[in-house]
Design a protein around this motif. Structure first.
Motif, short mmCIF file in Angstrom:
data_model
loop_
_atom_site.label_atom_id
_atom_site.label_comp_id
_atom_site.label_asym_id
_atom_site.label_seq_id
_atom_site.Cartn_x
_atom_site.Cartn_y
_atom_site.Cartn_z
N PRO A 105 4.83 -3.86 -4.50
CA PRO A 105 4.18 -4.48 -5.64
C PRO A 105 4.78 -4.10 -6.99
CG PRO A 105 2.55 -3.63 -4.14
CD PRO A 105 3.88 -3.12 -3.67
N GLY A 106 4.83 -5.08 -7.87
CA GLY A 106 5.29 -4.84 -9.23
C GLY A 106 4.41 -3.85 -9.97
N ALA A 107 3.14 -3.78 -9.60
CA ALA A 107 2.23 -2.82 -10.25
C ALA A 107 2.73 -1.39 -10.05
CB ALA A 107 0.82 -2.97 -9.69
N LEU A 108 3.24 -1.09 -8.87
CA LEU A 108 3.76 0.26 -8.63
C LEU A 108 5.02 0.50 -9.46
CD1 LEU A 108 3.63 2.96 -7.19
CD2 LEU A 108 4.77 1.91 -5.23
N LYS A 109 5.87 -0.50 -9.56
CA LYS A 109 7.08 -0.37 -10.41
C LYS A 109 6.68 -0.13 -11.86
CE LYS A 109 11.61 -0.91 -11.23
NZ LYS A 109 11.71 -0.79 -12.67
N LEU A 110 5.62 -0.81 -12.32
CA LEU A 110 5.15 -0.61 -13.69
C LEU A 110 4.68 0.82 -13.93
CD1 LEU A 110 3.23 -3.94 -14.44
CD2 LEU A 110 5.19 -3.01 -15.70
N LEU A 111 4.15 1.47 -12.91
CA LEU A 111 3.74 2.87 -13.06
C LEU A 111 4.92 3.71 -13.51
CD1 LEU A 111 1.53 5.09 -12.65
CD2 LEU A 111 2.43 5.32 -10.32
N PHE A 112 6.07 3.49 -12.90
CA PHE A 112 7.28 4.24 -13.28
C PHE A 112 7.80 3.77 -14.64
CE2 PHE A 112 7.57 3.85 -8.54
CZ PHE A 112 7.13 5.13 -8.26
N ASP A 113 7.81 2.47 -14.85
CA ASP A 113 8.39 1.90 -16.08
C ASP A 113 7.58 2.24 -17.33
OD1 ASP A 113 10.34 0.79 -14.49
OD2 ASP A 113 9.49 -1.24 -14.53
N THR A 114 6.28 2.38 -17.20
CA THR A 114 5.42 2.64 -18.36
C THR A 114 5.36 4.13 -18.69
OG1 THR A 114 4.13 0.69 -17.76
CG2 THR A 114 3.12 2.16 -19.33
N SER A 115 5.82 4.97 -17.78
CA SER A 115 5.81 6.41 -18.03
C SER A 115 6.59 6.74 -19.29
CB SER A 115 6.43 7.16 -16.85
OG SER A 115 5.69 6.95 -15.69
N ASP A 158 12.54 0.78 1.56
CA ASP A 158 13.90 1.11 1.13
C ASP A 158 14.07 0.89 -0.37
OD1 ASP A 158 14.70 1.89 3.66
OD2 ASP A 158 15.65 -0.02 4.15
N HIS A 159 13.51 -0.20 -0.90
CA HIS A 159 13.59 -0.45 -2.33
C HIS A 159 12.91 0.68 -3.11
CE1 HIS A 159 13.82 -5.10 -1.61
NE2 HIS A 159 14.93 -4.48 -1.26
N LEU A 160 11.74 1.08 -2.66
CA LEU A 160 11.01 2.16 -3.33
C LEU A 160 11.78 3.47 -3.22
CD1 LEU A 160 8.60 3.28 -4.86
CD2 LEU A 160 7.40 3.49 -2.66
N ALA A 161 12.33 3.76 -2.05
CA ALA A 161 13.09 5.01 -1.89
C ALA A 161 14.27 5.04 -2.86
CB ALA A 161 13.58 5.15 -0.45
N ASP A 162 14.93 3.92 -3.07
CA ASP A 162 16.05 3.87 -4.02
C ASP A 162 15.58 4.20 -5.44
OD1 ASP A 162 17.85 3.19 -2.04
OD2 ASP A 162 17.85 1.04 -2.52
N ILE A 163 14.44 3.65 -5.84
CA ILE A 163 13.90 3.94 -7.18
C ILE A 163 13.49 5.40 -7.28
CG2 ILE A 163 11.97 3.45 -8.75
CD1 ILE A 163 12.21 0.50 -7.71
N LEU A 164 12.83 5.92 -6.26
CA LEU A 164 12.42 7.32 -6.28
C LEU A 164 13.64 8.24 -6.35
CD1 LEU A 164 9.49 7.27 -3.69
CD2 LEU A 164 9.34 7.22 -6.19
#
Length: 169
Positions: A76-86, A114-120
């Motif tokens: 979900p984009g909402a999870l990506k926003l958690l990182f982006d808004t930090s 896999d996408h999330l692991a790459d971002i993490l």
């Protein structure tokens, strides 16, 4: 501190049910955890409420368990926003994470994990290699949101035991 993140803001999601099951299983193992749901969180703007999340949840947590549903072949984009808004990527640096995917389909969000692991990894978070896909999650739980499938419970137990042993090294 371990925090389980329910990685969607969708109300009434299976993801939150899975996150609660992880919390229950860890409690049975004598491991205390926090649970953070994105449901109802304004992730579009950095405000006092978001800064409180950083101060009370993200910064003190050194270990995350991300429970992530499959949305359009990813997470979900909402999870990506958690990182982006930090405020800074550094608040995530040098922490540890475990990822579990869930989907009503048959792949259990393999690609999204896999996408999330790459971002993490980009955020310098060390990701445990046992990423567990849970497929047909809606058929593996009862009406109260508890897993009834012995094979799934066994896989979760193995994943958590590996993670706890790995994290304690």
């Amino acid at each position: 501190m371990i925090t389980i993140v329910s990685g969607t803001n969708r109300p009434g999601s299976n993801t939150l049910k899975v996150a609660k099951e992880y919390q229950r299983i860890l409690k049975e193992k004598g491991v205390a955890t926090g649970l953070f749901s994105l449901e109802g969180v304004n992730l579009m703007q950095r405000n006092a409420d978001f800064e409180k999340i950083e101060q009370e949840i993200i910064i003190p947590t050194n270990t995350f368990i991300f429970i992530v549903p499959e949305y359009n072949g990813s997470f979900p984009g909402a999870l990506k926003l958690l990182f982006d808004t930090s405020s800074s990527h550094t608040i995530w640096y040098h922490k540890h994470a475990l990822i579990t995917g869930n989907a009503t389909g048959r792949a259990g969000n393999l690609r999204g994990m896999d996408h999330l692991a790459d971002i993490l990894n980009y955020l310098k978070i060390t990701v445990h290699p046992n990423k567990l896909p849970i497929s047909a999650v809606n058929k593996l739980m009862d009406g109260e949101g508890k897993f009834t499938d012995a094979g799934t419970l066994h896989a979760i137990d193995n994943q958590l035991n590996e993670f706890l042993n790995w994290k304690c090294r």
